[in-house]
Write an enzyme that holds these catalytic residues in place. Sequence first.
Site, PDB file in Angstrom:
ATOM      1  N   ALA A  36      -1.484  -9.620 -27.787  1.00  0.00           N
ATOM      2  CA  ALA A  36      -0.428 -10.720 -27.653  1.00  0.00           C
ATOM      3  C   ALA A  36       0.524  -9.826 -29.560  1.00  0.00           C
ATOM      4  O   ALA A  36       2.243  -9.867 -29.610  1.00  0.00           O
ATOM      5  CB  ALA A  36      -0.248 -12.261 -27.922  1.00  0.00           C
ATOM      6  N   GLU A 116     -21.659  16.934 -25.056  1.00  0.00           N
ATOM      7  CA  GLU A 116     -20.512  16.332 -25.448  1.00  0.00           C
ATOM      8  C   GLU A 116     -20.414  16.094 -23.841  1.00  0.00           C
ATOM      9  O   GLU A 116     -21.039  16.627 -22.767  1.00  0.00           O
ATOM     10  CB  GLU A 116     -19.231  16.882 -24.923  1.00  0.00           C
ATOM     11  CG  GLU A 116     -18.110  17.265 -26.267  1.00  0.00           C
ATOM     12  CD  GLU A 116     -17.114  18.020 -26.578  1.00  0.00           C
ATOM     13  OE1 GLU A 116     -16.178  17.963 -25.589  1.00  0.00           O
ATOM     14  OE2 GLU A 116     -16.814  18.407 -27.432  1.00  0.00           O
ATOM     15  N   LYS A 118     -19.265  15.694 -20.199  1.00  0.00           N
ATOM     16  CA  LYS A 118     -18.287  16.458 -18.811  1.00  0.00           C
ATOM     17  C   LYS A 118     -17.882  15.929 -18.042  1.00  0.00           C
ATOM     18  O   LYS A 118     -18.693  15.373 -16.794  1.00  0.00           O
ATOM     19  CB  LYS A 118     -19.242  17.378 -18.576  1.00  0.00           C
ATOM     20  CG  LYS A 118     -18.496  18.686 -17.659  1.00  0.00           C
ATOM     21  CD  LYS A 118     -19.085  19.432 -16.819  1.00  0.00           C
ATOM     22  CE  LYS A 118     -18.234  20.860 -16.810  1.00  0.00           C
ATOM     23  NZ  LYS A 118     -17.128  20.344 -15.677  1.00  0.00           N
ATOM     24  N   ASP A 120     -15.870  14.087 -15.258  1.00  0.00           N
ATOM     25  CA  ASP A 120     -15.383  14.350 -14.187  1.00  0.00           C
ATOM     26  C   ASP A 120     -13.708  14.461 -13.660  1.00  0.00           C
ATOM     27  O   ASP A 120     -13.551  13.839 -12.924  1.00  0.00           O
ATOM     28  CB  ASP A 120     -16.535  13.868 -13.182  1.00  0.00           C
ATOM     29  CG  ASP A 120     -16.030  14.624 -11.818  1.00  0.00           C
ATOM     30  OD1 ASP A 120     -15.900  15.878 -11.099  1.00  0.00           O
ATOM     31  OD2 ASP A 120     -17.023  14.148 -10.793  1.00  0.00           O
ATOM     32  N   TYR A 228     -11.090  18.217 -26.291  1.00  0.00           N
ATOM     33  CA  TYR A 228     -12.569  17.992 -26.512  1.00  0.00           C
ATOM     34  C   TYR A 228     -12.027  19.881 -27.392  1.00  0.00           C
ATOM     35  O   TYR A 228     -13.038  20.637 -27.272  1.00  0.00           O
ATOM     36  CB  TYR A 228     -12.770  18.362 -25.308  1.00  0.00           C
ATOM     37  CG  TYR A 228     -13.717  19.295 -23.971  1.00  0.00           C
ATOM     38  CD1 TYR A 228     -12.524  20.444 -23.812  1.00  0.00           C
ATOM     39  CD2 TYR A 228     -12.920  18.821 -22.568  1.00  0.00           C
ATOM     40  CE1 TYR A 228     -12.357  20.842 -22.881  1.00  0.00           C
ATOM     41  CE2 TYR A 228     -12.336  19.089 -21.262  1.00  0.00           C
ATOM     42  CZ  TYR A 228     -11.987  20.534 -21.216  1.00  0.00           C
ATOM     43  OH  TYR A 228     -10.603  20.797 -20.659  1.00  0.00           O
ATOM     44  N   LYS A 317     -25.164  20.659 -15.670  1.00  0.00           N
ATOM     45  CA  LYS A 317     -24.568  19.549 -14.517  1.00  0.00           C
ATOM     46  C   LYS A 317     -26.091  18.809 -14.358  1.00  0.00           C
ATOM     47  O   LYS A 317     -27.484  19.118 -14.444  1.00  0.00           O
ATOM     48  CB  LYS A 317     -24.517  20.444 -13.614  1.00  0.00           C
ATOM     49  CG  LYS A 317     -23.314  21.005 -13.706  1.00  0.00           C
ATOM     50  CD  LYS A 317     -22.664  21.360 -14.427  1.00  0.00           C
ATOM     51  CE  LYS A 317     -20.940  20.537 -13.086  1.00  0.00           C
ATOM     52  NZ  LYS A 317     -20.296  21.221 -12.521  1.00  0.00           N
ATOM     53  N   CYS A 411     -31.526 -11.589  16.437  1.00  0.00           N
ATOM     54  CA  CYS A 411     -32.354 -11.596  15.578  1.00  0.00           C
ATOM     55  C   CYS A 411     -33.403 -10.225  15.881  1.00  0.00           C
ATOM     56  O   CYS A 411     -34.060 -10.207  16.993  1.00  0.00           O
ATOM     57  CB  CYS A 411     -33.080 -12.118  14.899  1.00  0.00           C
ATOM     58  SG  CYS A 411     -34.179 -11.775  13.414  1.00  0.00           S
ATOM     59  N   CYS A 414     -36.771 -11.643  15.833  1.00  0.00           N
ATOM     60  CA  CYS A 414     -37.707 -12.698  16.603  1.00  0.00           C
ATOM     61  C   CYS A 414     -36.815 -13.203  17.301  1.00  0.00           C
ATOM     62  O   CYS A 414     -37.385 -14.569  17.564  1.00  0.00           O
ATOM     63  CB  CYS A 414     -37.703 -13.941  14.465  1.00  0.00           C
ATOM     64  SG  CYS A 414     -35.836 -14.867  14.561  1.00  0.00           S
ATOM     65  N   CYS A 429     -30.157 -14.712  11.090  1.00  0.00           N
ATOM     66  CA  CYS A 429     -30.512 -15.319  12.028  1.00  0.00           C
ATOM     67  C   CYS A 429     -31.052 -16.563  11.527  1.00  0.00           C
ATOM     68  O   CYS A 429     -31.073 -17.144  11.254  1.00  0.00           O
ATOM     69  CB  CYS A 429     -32.012 -14.634  11.666  1.00  0.00           C
ATOM     70  SG  CYS A 429     -32.938 -15.162  12.389  1.00  0.00           S
ATOM     71  N   CYS A 435     -39.194 -16.513  11.593  1.00  0.00           N
ATOM     72  CA  CYS A 435     -38.774 -15.271  11.481  1.00  0.00           C
ATOM     73  C   CYS A 435     -40.086 -14.904  10.470  1.00  0.00           C
ATOM     74  O   CYS A 435     -39.410 -15.044   9.407  1.00  0.00           O
ATOM     75  CB  CYS A 435     -36.795 -15.391  11.415  1.00  0.00           C
ATOM     76  SG  CYS A 435     -36.836 -13.360  11.212  1.00  0.00           S
TER      77      CYS A 435
HETATM   78  N1  5U1 Z   1     -16.574  18.330 -23.038  1.00  0.00           N
HETATM   79  C1  5U1 Z   1     -15.997  18.982 -21.892  1.00  0.00           C
HETATM   80  N2  5U1 Z   1     -15.587  19.321 -21.797  1.00  0.00           N
HETATM   81  N3  5U1 Z   1     -15.305  20.449 -20.807  1.00  0.00           N
HETATM   82  C2  5U1 Z   1     -14.966  21.959 -20.243  1.00  0.00           C
HETATM   83  N4  5U1 Z   1     -15.079  20.155 -23.195  1.00  0.00           N
HETATM   84  C3  5U1 Z   1     -15.037  21.526 -22.172  1.00  0.00           C
HETATM   85  N5  5U1 Z   1     -15.073  22.857 -22.967  1.00  0.00           N
HETATM   86  C4  5U1 Z   1     -14.373  23.870 -21.658  1.00  0.00           C
HETATM   87  C5  5U1 Z   1     -14.039  23.213 -20.253  1.00  0.00           C
HETATM   88  C6  5U1 Z   1     -13.548  23.534 -19.227  1.00  0.00           C
HETATM   89  O1  5U1 Z   1     -14.009  24.468 -22.068  1.00  0.00           O
HETATM   90  C7  5U1 Z   1     -14.127  25.125 -23.025  1.00  0.00           C
HETATM   91  C8  5U1 Z   1     -15.755  25.655 -23.622  1.00  0.00           C
HETATM   92  C9  5U1 Z   1     -13.441  26.552 -23.352  1.00  0.00           C
END
Ligand code: 5U1
Length: 673
Positions: A36, A116, A118, A120, A228, A317, A411, A414, A429, A435
């Site tokens: 706040a 670290e 990775k 998505d 990263y 992966k 059911c 039963c 049921c 049952c």
């Molecule tokens: N955490 C992480 N993801 N990632 C993707 N590090 C990282 N580094 C990347 C990529 C493509 O490339 C560097 C190693 C150049």
Amino acid sequence: MPAPASARRRADWLRAEITRHDHRYYALDDPEIPDAEYDRLVGELRELEQRHPELVRPDSPTQRVGGVPVAGFAEVRHQVPMLSLDNAFTREEVEAFDRRVRERLEARHEIDYACEPKLDGVAIGITWRDGVLEQAATRGDGTTGEDVTHNVRTIRSVPLRLGGRGWPALLEARGEVFLPLAGFAAMNRRAAEQGEKTFVNPRNAAAGSLRQLDPRLAASRPLDVFFYGVGRIEGAQLGDRHSGILEALRSWGLRTAPEARVVRGVDGLLAYYEDLGQRRSGLPYQIDGVVYKVDSLDLQRRLGFVARAPRWAIAHKFPAEEELTTVRAIEWQVGRTGALTPVARLEPVFVGGATVSNATLHNIDELLRKDVRVGDTVILRRAGDVIPEVVRVIPERRPRGTAPVSLPATCPVCGSEVTREEGEAIARCSGALICPAQRKETLRHFASRRALDIEGLGTKLIDQLVDGGLVRSPADLYALRAEDLAALERMGEKSAANLVEALDHSRATTLPRFLYALGIRDVGEATAAALASYFGSLQAIREATPEQIMEVPDVGPVVAGHVHAFFAEPRNEAVIAALLRHGLHWPALPKPAPGATPLAGQTFVLTGRLDSLTRDEAGDRIRALGGKVAGSVSKNTHYVVAGADAGSKLDKANRLGVPILDEAGLLQLLGGA
Ligand code: 5U1
């Protein structure tokens, strides 16, 4: 009229102050002021800028969403190419990576690696010139990406102006834009409510959000970024380690993955992978592996690149969490309370690290919404320990002549009528005690670990006992003799004797466990504990009116109705009486003052091993006093109870300043007993 100097000074101060709080909130996970108060600062700045528009600056926190949609996406040429990563899928491939690194460096010692998660998400490069955000570009083909500055500016954790000290005149930080899972779920819920298309997964949703022309749309989506690494940098040196780069980025207000660690050698890499793999399903964002990088920048330079991937890094992966498979059949399972659950029988497929051949379709509404049919090709998802589920059908692959599935009228076990209450998603049921499916599920629940914990009484044995007419209710279990059991198929004398002993052992229980084991509709462990704590005895619960039951914390009219109806049913009462005759017992609870819930509103997280009680028991006792037990630590956690070998939860508690209790402290809070 130009703005007076005092207004200018105040606006400068507000901007700096808001940027500082953004840094503490997003980068350090350590807010200094309540939300706040933060909103008040932003409100004051906005008002000042409205009164004196010449005070507005592009890096002002009020200017995240620019006014107009862009006409299209300009191309951005990456001056330092955005690389990709080679992948490793097995331990051997990781060992080979480490071997290659050491051989090339002729290293006789082990290598330090920065690890670290990775994420998505969508790769991004964001540039700050003289500390002010200038441009954000997607990776594209690694050489040329798209300008998505207008959308990236709306991401609250991306500072429009760098904080801290010593940032370079030009900084391009690289990272991943992603949608946290909670934000993704909320976004899809909203889309479904408004009849709009939902996104298949958080990655697509993040990519779709960045590809909006109108920044107001991106602003409405809770995007986030973890950085990263760096691309271009001018006017400063970045030390000599990757881990140091992450530290510098953090100090300038950029978010980095909290799970980043430096480890030594290949054993360190594999231990990191194992650890994060186990924590994966509890993380608030989707990750598809971990990234290992040689930590020393000097060694990175000596290793160099092959084609578009560095020799000094690799992505390890996790097994894919989504795979395609086909539906062989759709069957209906009958649960303990008669609920009919559609289950897809699938062509077995390896997903999320296991072979899966069944997936729940939840209920008839969900089945019809997804329109899953026998013969369909579907996307199957298995994340962590979560039950596998069908995400969606691939309509293009539907064979001819399939038919939609409908709810059976009777059911499948039963033959009793299937009923569905007005407004309920679940069909049931109506066979109740006749049952066999409901009987079996009741027994499975009764014997389960968190209920009466009857070791050796597994699914197959329960099927045999019910199908053979030996057991109809939980009370019948306690009349079983070793010779009855030993006569069963696949049951030796030793196992029979062990089961009788386990049954004997289970007679001594606790009131919350007993209540939970009865399988009353909607009465989970927390409600069972709350009922026990409030009423103090089984007799008091049996005699309670629905209104009295509703006085128990967190119990509403529906659950109170189920509890009351359960005890009002003579057949249930007969089972309970028989169980008591068979000697089930529990220690008397001190009769609490009505409504005594000293831990109400307090959230606990349990981690590590306790000596005098198990974590389950500690959880039961916390809940019995009105407290909640959560699985992960956040700033809303009141206490972390740390036993022996406590791990990352304890670290996080320390970081967030959450009070930590040892076992003695917990016992004291629980009243010494
Ligand atoms: N955490 C992480 N993801 N990632 C993707 N590090 C990282 N580094 C990347 C990529 C493509 O490339 C560097 C190693 C150049």
